[in-house]
Design a protein around this motif. Structure first.
Motif, PDB file in Angstrom:
ATOM      1  N   ARG A 172       4.437 -17.423 -20.193  1.00  0.00           N
ATOM      2  CA  ARG A 172       3.412 -18.292 -20.779  1.00  0.00           C
ATOM      3  C   ARG A 172       3.813 -19.765 -20.667  1.00  0.00           C
ATOM      4  NH1 ARG A 172      -0.566 -15.524 -23.117  1.00  0.00           N
ATOM      5  NH2 ARG A 172      -0.185 -13.357 -23.776  1.00  0.00           N
ATOM      6  N   LEU A 175       3.203 -20.849 -17.080  1.00  0.00           N
ATOM      7  CA  LEU A 175       1.780 -21.019 -16.802  1.00  0.00           C
ATOM      8  C   LEU A 175       1.225 -22.269 -17.474  1.00  0.00           C
ATOM      9  CD1 LEU A 175      -0.001 -17.536 -16.871  1.00  0.00           C
ATOM     10  CD2 LEU A 175       0.356 -19.081 -14.951  1.00  0.00           C
ATOM     11  N   HIS A 198      -3.849 -16.621 -16.320  1.00  0.00           N
ATOM     12  CA  HIS A 198      -3.900 -16.536 -17.786  1.00  0.00           C
ATOM     13  C   HIS A 198      -4.658 -15.287 -18.235  1.00  0.00           C
ATOM     14  CE1 HIS A 198      -1.945 -19.966 -19.604  1.00  0.00           C
ATOM     15  NE2 HIS A 198      -2.464 -20.791 -18.701  1.00  0.00           N
ATOM     16  N   ASP A 202      -3.175 -12.108 -20.497  1.00  0.00           N
ATOM     17  CA  ASP A 202      -3.744 -11.696 -21.778  1.00  0.00           C
ATOM     18  C   ASP A 202      -4.309 -10.278 -21.749  1.00  0.00           C
ATOM     19  OD1 ASP A 202      -3.116 -14.120 -22.928  1.00  0.00           O
ATOM     20  OD2 ASP A 202      -5.043 -15.039 -22.381  1.00  0.00           O
TER      21      ASP A 202
END
Length: 412
Positions: A172, A175, A198, A202
């Motif tokens: 994360r 990113l 992303h 998720d």
């Protein structure tokens, strides 16, 4: 003055490509046939998706550059390597790319040298060689010294490495850094690619099965399972893990099928007939099946001895962790007989069967059978014939496909 305008068009076209505007670049060099223009036209065609034409133009450009223009020829090699990556030609000679990166580094073109290292890292990531991919990224120098577009590409690669290692926080963070760099670069395709990444991050990363019930897991929850003291039957990697001990059953499919069936039923036992159906695919049970089951259970006991026992019961067999603890089964988000092939095709890029076999470390014949089964089910599609045949998942509206050649093309 005419010579100045000629060179200014090359510079403007290169800047357009660096900003992700291939049509703007072609407006400036589409009718020119000198080597620098051919190279820029090749990259523009690659960004537009015509990889075959792009490869032809780059080869003509490389042949047109003289012996003293080593940097220009090296840039053509880097562009060819990225086209091969986009076409998933993973057996493209990587030594040529490394040699080109060295030439660019020696001549002070550190931006394009870093771009070459990123292409190499992305190829290694697809092959599952995570340490080598990380080393290639490190060789490109500190991220802060790179232009925003290359920072974004590097962040995507770092996120991919972290995901493969089940390091959710690192993924994360990488990113987030990539998204910030992409906004500064102002390249729509790059921004869209990071947005897609992303979404993938998720999405459910697995399913936890315990006591006969299942629930979806996030990437963070899958990572947390790596530190649990429970006995984990990992259906993603085909291993059984207890504490610090991992026992791989990747090459023993019958034993793993038995271990998974016992793990899913824990703390209850599994009838012999159910085990025979799961392990051997037979609905009928006779003496030969029961004899074979006893043999395979004996082999499973020997494999799992450090972490669990397999006890016989009146109706079948029971998995007993050693020491006493909970049993968890980690499965893929969706059960699919060819999930590994689908996982690679999910990037939206066209793959050849040979590239898939290379990335999966398996036979091309086995991959071909999987592709045909998935195509028959409507889950993938093919185009081209013979050696040019490529496989991909059906395009999804609103989602970008893979990033291609967003790194800057410096001239001079």
């Amino acid at each position: 003055m005419a010579g100045f305008e000629w060179n200014s068009l090359i510079t403007a076209a290169a800047r357009a490509l660096g900003a992700g505007d291939p049509l703007g670049a072609l407006d400036r060099v589409a009718l020119r046939g000198d080597p620098p223009a051919l190279a820029l036209r090749g990259i523009a065609m690659a960004q537009l998706g015509d990889l075959a034409r792009a490869r032809q133009l780059l080869r003509r450009a490389s042949q047109g550059f003289g012996a003293r223009e080593a940097v220009a020829r090296a840039r053509c090699v880097v562009a060819e390597a990225e086209i091969a990556l986009a076409a998933r030609e993973l057996n493209w000679p990587a030594a040529r790319l490394r040699a080109a990166a060295a030439v660019l580094e020696d001549h002070g073109d550190r931006v394009n040298a870093a771009h070459a290292r990123h292409v190499e890292a992305r190829r290694l990531l697809l092959l599952g060689r995570l340490d080598a991919a990380e080393e290639a990224l490190g060789a490109s120098g500190p991220a802060a010294a790179l232009p925003p577009a290359l920072q974004a590409v590097r962040g995507l690669a770092e996120a991919g490495i972290a995901l493969r290692r089940l390091q959710a926080k690192a993924a994360r963070e990488a990113l987030a850094a990539a998204a910030n760099a992409a906004r500064r670069a102002g390249i729509p395709a790059l921004i869209a690619e990071i947005g897609t990444a992303h979404l993938l991050l998720d999405a459910p990363a697995g399913r936890l099965i315990t006591g006969g019930t299942a629930r979806a897991l996030s990437i963070e929850e899958v990572e947390a399972l790596q530190a649990t003291q429970a006995l984990v039957v990992d259906a993603c990697r085909h291993l059984v893990r207890g504490g610090e001990r991992s026992i791989s059953l990747a090459t023993r499919p019958v034993l793993f099928a038995l271990a998974r069936a016992l793990g899913e039923a824990w703390p209850e036992d599994v009838p012999r007939g159910a085990l025979i159906a799961r392990a051997f695919g037979s609905r009928l049970t006779d003496k030969s099946h029961r004899a074979r089951l006893r043999v395979e259970i004996g082999r499973l006991r020997a494999e799992l001895q450090p972490v669990a026992r397999v006890n016989a019961t009146r109706e079948g067999f029971l998995l007993v962790p050693r020491p006493a603890r909970e049993v968890l089964v980690l499965a893929r988000p969706e059960e699919e007989g060819h999930a590994a092939v689908l996982a690679l095709l999910a990037d939206g890029e066209p793959w050849s069967s040979s590239a898939l076999a290379l990335a999966l470390g398996t036979s091309q014949r086995g991959v071909q059978r999987a592709l045909e089964a998935l195509a028959a089910a409507g889950k993938i599609q093919a185009y081209g014939q013979g050696r040019a045949r490529r496989w991909t998942t059906p395009p999804m509206p609103g989602l970008a496909t893979g990033l291609l050649l967003t790194g800057p093309w410096a001239t001079g």
